[in-house]
Write an enzyme that holds these catalytic residues in place. Structure first.
Site, short mmCIF file in Angstrom:
data_model
loop_
_atom_site.label_atom_id
_atom_site.label_comp_id
_atom_site.label_asym_id
_atom_site.label_seq_id
_atom_site.Cartn_x
_atom_site.Cartn_y
_atom_site.Cartn_z
N VAL A 25 67.05 25.99 77.90
CA VAL A 25 66.26 26.28 79.09
C VAL A 25 65.19 27.31 78.76
CG1 VAL A 25 66.32 27.04 81.50
CG2 VAL A 25 68.28 25.81 80.53
N ARG A 65 72.59 22.02 85.39
CA ARG A 65 72.99 20.83 84.62
C ARG A 65 74.14 20.10 85.29
NH1 ARG A 65 76.59 23.46 80.14
NH2 ARG A 65 76.28 25.67 80.57
N LEU A 102 70.43 32.47 80.53
CA LEU A 102 69.76 31.17 80.51
C LEU A 102 70.26 30.43 79.28
CD1 LEU A 102 65.94 31.57 81.38
CD2 LEU A 102 67.69 30.37 82.68
N ASP A 103 70.64 29.17 79.44
CA ASP A 103 71.11 28.37 78.31
C ASP A 103 70.02 28.26 77.24
OD1 ASP A 103 73.54 27.94 79.54
OD2 ASP A 103 72.92 26.06 80.48
N PRO A 104 70.41 28.07 75.98
CA PRO A 104 69.42 27.98 74.89
C PRO A 104 68.32 26.94 75.13
CG PRO A 104 71.61 28.21 73.97
CD PRO A 104 71.79 28.05 75.46
#
Length: 307
Positions: free
Chosen positions: A41, A179, A37-39
């Site tokens: 998110v 995104r 998971l991206d930072p």
């Protein structure tokens, strides 16, 4: 100590950061996450602990559900709010609800998507974000993904202003970059865009309302109730069909014993349990011998079988 922890990932941490912190809290080295998971998110991040690390790959192939926000008017290097502005084009007209819903509809089903430059996808053995940080552009592989559901959550009939934002919910296959979907929505509507907010609300059968925070985990450790934070391996694999073997077969499974598909199970993966209802292994269909199953992942060793 083993099982799956449903972590409510906080904003600002990478998935690896979460694993590192959990190793310190639980004092356990065998810990791994089930998907990045991206930072920026937040939301559902299943983390496998102890023997459960062996089943991580079976938890990553699940569909994911997200709720997020798209902002029209400018795009960024990272396709989310953390990047530098690349293009600006103020929204100089009213956007109707119908237009947005039609854009989402065109992105529903099986579609192709190019991963963002700021991503961990590898090209020629190097991660895309490494090229991006060096100011290099490379040809990116196009992925085929599935969007099961893509719905507008805002109840407004029209959207207007220099920068327009609206909320959505999407259920998608593994490997989808939400995104990038936000950028694709903007392209459909004729404006640069980016994802301004995102939370993962479900990963397969694991839901956000069942997740716990780092603070709650630490509290359970201090209170001596740490075992209560885990979903057992058996429960985590409950979606797979189940076979039960006798004691003699259980002893041979650790050595890679083939099994007959006596129940004629057609699902790709089958969990194999002993008489004590302990999951011993995950099997798959043998590619060369119809009617036979071969072990894909053995979860026990000699010592564990004797317990």
């Amino acid at each position: 100590m083993e099982g799956v922890v449903l972590l409510h990932k906080p904003k600002g941490m990478t998935s690896h950061d979460c694993v590192f912190k959990l190793r310190k809290i639980l004092r356990e080295k065998r810990i791994g996450h089930t998907g990045t998971l991206d930072p920026d998110v937040t939301g559902v991040l299943p983390i496998c602990v102890g023997r459960a690390t062996k089943i991580a790959q079976f938890l990553t192939s699940e569909t994911k559900t997200y709720e997020g926000e798209v902002t029209l008017g400018f795009s960024t290097t990272t396709e989310d709010a953390s990047g530098e502005v690349v293009e600006t084009k103020y929204v100089d007209r009213v956007i109707t609800r119908k237009e947005v819903e039609e854009a989402l509809a065109t992105l529903t089903g099986t579609i192709e998507q190019m991963p963002p430059m700021f991503s961990a996808v590898k090209v020629n053995g190097k991660k895309l974000y490494e090229y991006a940080r060096a100011g290099q552009e490379v040809e990116r592989p196009v992925r085929t993904i599935t969007i099961h559901e893509f719905v507008l959550l805002d109840d407004r009939e029209v959207f207007e202003g220099e920068n327009i934002s609206f909320r959505f919910r999407v259920t998608c296959s593994k490997g989808t970059y939400v995104r990038t979907l936000a950028v694709m929505i903007g392209e459909k509507l004729g404006f640069p865009s980016h994802m301004s907010h995102l939370v993962r609300t479900a990963s397969g059968e694991f839901l956000l309302e069942d997740c716990i925070s780092f603070e709650e985990i630490e509290e359970n450790v201090q209170n001596g109730t740490v075992e209560s934070i885990f979903i057992s391996i058996d429960e985590a694999l409950s979606k797979f069909p189940k076979m039960v073997v006798d004691e003699k077969q259980a002893e041979k499974i650790k050595n890679g014993m083939f099994l007959k598909n006596e129940l004629q199970i057609t699902a790709p993966f089958i969990t194999v349990f002993d008489k004590n209802d302990r999951c011993l292994a995950i099997y798959e269909h043998h590619p060369k011998h119809p009617g036979m199953l071969k072990p894909m992942k053995v979860l026990v060793n000699n010592q564990e079988l004797k317990l």
